[in-house]
Design a protein around this motif. Structure first.
Motif, short mmCIF file in Angstrom:
data_model
loop_
_atom_site.label_atom_id
_atom_site.label_comp_id
_atom_site.label_asym_id
_atom_site.label_seq_id
_atom_site.Cartn_x
_atom_site.Cartn_y
_atom_site.Cartn_z
N TYR A 292 0.84 -1.19 0.00
CA TYR A 292 0.00 0.00 0.00
C TYR A 292 0.88 1.25 0.00
N ASN B 213 -2.50 6.76 -1.99
CA ASN B 213 -3.74 6.07 -1.63
C ASN B 213 -4.02 4.92 -2.59
N THR B 214 -2.98 4.11 -2.84
CA THR B 214 -3.07 3.01 -3.79
C THR B 214 -2.62 1.71 -3.15
N VAL B 215 -2.95 0.62 -3.85
CA VAL B 215 -2.46 -0.72 -3.48
C VAL B 215 -1.97 -1.40 -4.75
N PHE C 56 -7.07 2.63 -3.77
CA PHE C 56 -7.64 1.74 -2.76
C PHE C 56 -9.16 1.70 -2.87
N ILE D 209 -7.47 -6.45 2.25
CA ILE D 209 -8.11 -5.18 1.90
C ILE D 209 -8.96 -4.69 3.08
N GLN E 71 -8.51 -1.31 5.40
CA GLN E 71 -9.61 -0.37 5.63
C GLN E 71 -9.86 -0.16 7.12
N VAL F 179 -4.78 2.97 4.31
CA VAL F 179 -5.05 3.86 3.18
C VAL F 179 -6.49 4.35 3.31
#
Length: 195
Positions: free
Chosen positions: A54, A59-61, A163, A184, A188, A193
């Motif tokens: 991450y 703000n990505t994976v 994300f 994921i 959260q 992220v």
């Protein structure tokens, strides 16, 4: 300490082709004290590790996509699965394994990973324990295109995505791999992220 309510009576190797499938005949003591004979098969493919990469700033994976024959034979029309990077330990410790797999599959070279938990993924039929990791990545950690190990016939597509897209893909069923969903949701819940 072994469970005194279980007595393995026979172990038979049914297949030792790709991994090992064994049939166990055993006696199991029920809650009322009586014993009953049972037979079960267990597939031993070794233990594995999985990681969610991450990036808090973007703000990505990073996820992967590849063909999975068992899903294809069980109704997945394309056989393609979107997953977090994962691999078998191959006699490595889980941390070293996941660092190696991350570089092979995604092309990112991570030096610091964090174990978050471990779990049996299909305890009714598979012996595997899966070790779950997370790691923050950045663009400067990219050392190759990834794609997997050619000698292992891997053909892996690397996917960097927002994300929020990954969360939406879980909700829609486009991501339906258990280990990936767990990671994921962990990201959260723990605010790794932004959603």
């Amino acid at each position: 300490m072994k469970n005194p309510r279980v007595k393995i009576e026979q172990e038979e190797v049914l297949s030792n082709n790709w991994y090992t499938l064994r049939k166990y005949t055993f006696d199991y003591q029920r809650a009322d004290g009586s014993w009953e004979r049972q037979a079960r098969e267990a597939y031993d493919r070794g233990n594995g590790a999985v990681i969610l990469l991450y990036n808090q700033e973007k703000n990505t994976v990073v996820l992967t996509r590849q063909f999975r024959l068992p899903t294809y034979t069980n109704g997945n029309a394309t056989g393609m699965m979107i997953e977090a990077c994962a691999g078998l330990l191959d006699r490595d410790n889980p941390e070293e394994c996941i660092k190696r797999e991350t570089e092979e599959e995604t092309g990112y070279q991570v030096s610091s990973v964090r174990k978050i938990f471990e779990a049996y993924m299909s305890p009714g039929s598979v012996t595997e324990i899966l070790y779950f990791f997370v790691a923050e990545y950045s663009d400067d950690m990219k050392v190759s295109d990834g794609g997997g190990c050619a000698t292992e016939q891997e053909n892996i597509e690397v996917m960097e995505m927002p994300f929020s897209n990954a969360l939406q893909m879980v909700a829609s069923g486009e991501i339906n791999d258990a280990k990936t969903i767990m990671l994921i949701q962990y990201a959260q819940i723990n605010g790794l992220v932004r959603a």
